[in-house]
Scaffold this motif. Sequence first.
Motif, PDB file in Angstrom:
ATOM      1  N   ILE A 132      58.173  -5.488  21.622  1.00 55.10           N
ATOM      2  CA  ILE A 132      56.481  -5.951  20.385  1.00 55.10           C
ATOM      3  C   ILE A 132      55.936  -5.060  21.076  1.00 55.10           C
ATOM      4  O   ILE A 132      54.756  -5.433  20.252  1.00 55.10           O
ATOM      5  N   ALA A 135      53.564  -3.437  18.754  1.00 50.76           N
ATOM      6  CA  ALA A 135      51.795  -3.652  17.894  1.00 50.76           C
ATOM      7  C   ALA A 135      51.348  -2.641  18.906  1.00 50.76           C
ATOM      8  O   ALA A 135      49.732  -2.825  18.914  1.00 50.76           O
ATOM      9  N   ARG A 162      63.298 -12.221  19.113  1.00 49.62           N
ATOM     10  CA  ARG A 162      63.007 -11.370  18.276  1.00 49.62           C
ATOM     11  C   ARG A 162      63.972 -11.720  16.447  1.00 49.62           C
ATOM     12  O   ARG A 162      63.981 -11.477  15.522  1.00 49.62           O
ATOM     13  N   THR A 176      55.773 -11.819  10.720  1.00 49.04           N
ATOM     14  CA  THR A 176      54.926 -10.146  11.197  1.00 49.04           C
ATOM     15  C   THR A 176      54.080 -10.937  12.870  1.00 49.04           C
ATOM     16  O   THR A 176      53.971 -12.079  12.938  1.00 49.04           O
ATOM     17  N   LEU A 177      53.531  -9.851  13.173  1.00 50.97           N
ATOM     18  CA  LEU A 177      52.581 -10.185  14.559  1.00 50.97           C
ATOM     19  C   LEU A 177      51.466 -10.940  14.020  1.00 50.97           C
ATOM     20  O   LEU A 177      51.009 -11.355  15.158  1.00 50.97           O
ATOM     21  N   ASP A 178      51.676 -10.089  12.847  1.00 51.90           N
ATOM     22  CA  ASP A 178      50.047 -11.392  11.810  1.00 51.90           C
ATOM     23  C   ASP A 178      50.569 -13.167  11.837  1.00 51.90           C
ATOM     24  O   ASP A 178      49.225 -13.597  11.488  1.00 51.90           O
ATOM     25  N   GLY A 182      51.760 -12.180  16.988  1.00 48.97           N
ATOM     26  CA  GLY A 182      51.820 -10.914  18.522  1.00 48.97           C
ATOM     27  C   GLY A 182      51.294 -10.641  19.468  1.00 48.97           C
ATOM     28  O   GLY A 182      51.806 -10.705  21.008  1.00 48.97           O
TER      29      GLY A 182
END
Length: 337
Positions: A69, A73, A194, A204-206, A217
């Motif tokens: 992660i 990121a 994950r 997604t991380l967003d 994230g």
Amino acid sequence: MDRYSEAGVDLDLAASVKARLRGLVRSTRRPEVIGAIGGFGGLFRPDFHAFREPILVASIDGVGTKLKIAALARRHQGVGEDVVHHCVNDIATTGAEPLFFLDYVGTSRLDPTSFHDILRGMARACRRTGCALLGGETAQLPGMYRDGEYDLVGAIVGVVDRSALLPRAGMRAGDLLVGLRSSGLHTNGYSLARKILFEEQNLTLDSRIPGCPLSLGDELLRVHRSYLPELRRLRRLELPVKGIAHITGGGLPENLPRILPKRLDAQIKIGSWRIPPLFRFLTKVGKLSQEESYRVFNMGIGMVLVAAADCAERVAQAVGGRIIGKLVPGEGRVLLC
């Protein structure tokens, strides 16, 4: 370019990167540290005059696939803090205070920016916990890792007086369990998280998860909480505990038994604390059973203290925790009720 660099190992780059770290390492220095970083071994002259019978406590651990992660990121300082806090918490379960810390970073190709961020995070955590960053190893291992990925491991040594060593032998049925909240997943359960979040749910991380104030994230990269300030407060207030469990891999069902006598079970009252939204989401969309959820994730409880019934409420108040269960006659198991 020399042949070793062609093979993927840049010795000149490694030397220049390490030279930039001296200030960070010096910022963690304790009076017992002798010499500077860069030797074949870190030197530490302990002062045990305040201990009647000092016991050294050592531990080693890593951050696991939370590193994936961080790499995705491109945020690395937090995992540097994670590895220190994880190790500090582990030895704190014995009543120990940290003395010094060593790190290992293995990577395919050394990236100066990410490496500096990792060490900055470790130095920050060491300063906060009063632990000297005594040295480490950085290995360039082309072919062992994918580009941009790395492994991170920390080792710690602390000390506790034998008279204060935990867990104590006096645990008995009726003792209460005080739970301290986690800051998030900490450093465990990321492989399953994950898979659920990115492979199965295509997030997604967003992305945003219901009930979570931050992006996915940010939620996943929350720094592993250090419980040392709370444990030090208990000692200052002379509030005794009989045992401490750090809730890491294996969750409550596998970590509490590590401190229990075989004649007692830990009865955990489900619902005695609010499960954070991220854990509820993972359990629901991942179609996890209660048993698996509590075994893989900390479910919002990062540390558990065992205290006598007549002082457990004061202990809980002093550390900002809550009563989440009790000890009952049994066989050294955890019962989720």
